[in-house]
Design an enzyme around this catalytic site. Structure first.
Site, PDB file in Angstrom:
ATOM      1  CG  ASP A 199      -1.965   1.072   1.181  1.00 25.41           C
ATOM      2  OD1 ASP A 199      -3.043   0.799   0.633  1.00 25.41           O
ATOM      3  OD2 ASP A 199      -1.704   2.195   1.687  1.00 25.41           O
ATOM      4  CG  HIS A 212      -7.897  13.126  -8.004  1.00 29.38           C
ATOM      5  ND1 HIS A 212      -7.916  12.018  -7.191  1.00 29.38           N
ATOM      6  CD2 HIS A 212      -8.660  14.061  -7.372  1.00 29.38           C
ATOM      7  CE1 HIS A 212      -8.667  12.244  -6.121  1.00 29.38           C
ATOM      8  NE2 HIS A 212      -9.130  13.482  -6.203  1.00 29.38           N
ATOM      9  CG  ASP A 216      -5.284   9.099 -12.031  1.00 29.28           C
ATOM     10  OD1 ASP A 216      -5.526   8.522 -10.950  1.00 29.28           O
ATOM     11  OD2 ASP A 216      -6.151   9.681 -12.697  1.00 29.28           O
ATOM     12  CD  GLU A 242      -4.275   4.356  -1.195  1.00 26.16           C
ATOM     13  OE1 GLU A 242      -4.371   4.777  -0.029  1.00 26.16           O
ATOM     14  OE2 GLU A 242      -5.183   4.482  -2.042  1.00 26.16           O
TER      15      GLU A 242
END
Length: 317
Positions: A199, A212, A216, A242
């Protein structure tokens, strides 16, 4: 296109110049103007082939239709031999267009091929066979075009159902299927496998502070890095957000931990950090994911940017 596809593509299009060459050898044109026509067809076919496997059929179907009509008119006495090449026209239409347009293209040229011999006075036995074959070929063209559409839809939904659209990695469902296959291999005698969950640390801060699009971009960069730095046969998947997962076939806890440590150090070099949880299959697939998840959260609680192995796997070698 894979190697076999490229081989078939080359073999298919080689037949076109060879067929024209055979026609020229057997029935050479007597008028100089015909040679200019052959040159024009050759240039057109070369242009069509330069469009690649996807674009070529849309040009070739019309170039081949015009060429067949040209040959029917030039070699009227031996035009029946061109009937052998008529199926190529219909196959090209099926590969070039969806069903309605495939019907229009193949129907147009097929209709002209049917009418031309009548105007040029073909002998009845030759024409009867030729004429009867055209609607059959047209029907097969539509079937092939229909199958291509259905296959394309099935492939689209299969890929959408099993692939993360952002990273291109296998998604959770694909990973579950791979885990089930690996369990079956262990039951047949293969060595146990390990599962690594990772993670990205503080990923929400990246989205909040940089937006964002930057988040991405980071996810795609991490996905590329993981795929490039695992072993052949390992599977990297994205579980969502994630969180990523790595399936390591025939890998004990120590080997899995070492691999996770290398990946952790590599991600830090990329400018991000991640926490890793490692667990090894011990006969219960549901328990495997739970143990890897517990190890992951233990790494988070211990300060992030580290690898944790589940307590049941601590003493494993």
């Amino acid at each position: 296109m894979d190697r076999l596809g490229r081989l078939l593509y080359v073999a298919a299009w080689l037949g076109l110049p060879l067929g024209i060459g055979l026609q020229l050898y057997l029935y050479p044109p007597k008028a100089p103007g015909f040679w200019w026509a052959y040159g024009a067809f050759a240039l057109f076919f070369l242009f069509a082939l330069s469009r690649g496997p996807k674009g070529a059929p849309r040009f070739l179907v019309h170039g081949l239709g015009a060429y067949l009509l040209f040959e029917l008119g030039r070699a009227q006495g031996h035009g029946w031999a061109l009937g052998y090449w008529a199926p190529a026209l219909y196959l090209l239409a099926a590969f070039a267009y969806p069903v309605p347009w495939a019907l229009a293209a193949s129907g147009f040229w097929g209709g002209l091929l049917l009418l031309a011999p009548l105007l040029w006075g073909w002998e009845r036995p030759y024409y009867a066979h030729f004429a009867l074959s055209q609607p059959v070929l047209l029907a097969l063209t539509l079937l092939l075009a229909r199958f291509r559409e259905l296959y394309g839809r099935a492939r689209f939904w299969r890929e959408q159902a099993l692939t993360c659209p952002l990273t291109g990695l296998p998604n959770r469902r694909a990973l579950e299927m791979a885990l089930e296959r690996e369990v079956a291999r262990v039951e047949r005698g293969a060595k146990p496998f390990s599962l690594v969950l990772l993670d990205l640390d503080d990923f929400k801060r990246v989205n909040d502070e940089k937006g964002h699009p930057e988040g991405d971009r980071l996810l795609k960069e991490v996905a590329r890095y993981l795929v490039a730095h695992v072993r052949r046969g390992d599977l990297v998947g994205r579980l969502g957000g994630e969180e990523f997962a790595i399936l390591l076939p025939e890998t004990d806890p120590l080997q899995a931990t070492r691999l996770a440590e290398r990946l952790r150090e590599g991600l830090r070099a990329l400018g991000t950090t991640a926490s890793f949880g490692v667990a090894t299959y011990r006969g219960d697939l549901g328990e495997l994911y739970q143990r890897a998840d517990e190890a992951l959260y233990r790494a988070k609680r211990a300060g992030k940017d580290r690898v944790a192995r589940h307590t049941e796997d601590q003493g494993s070698r």
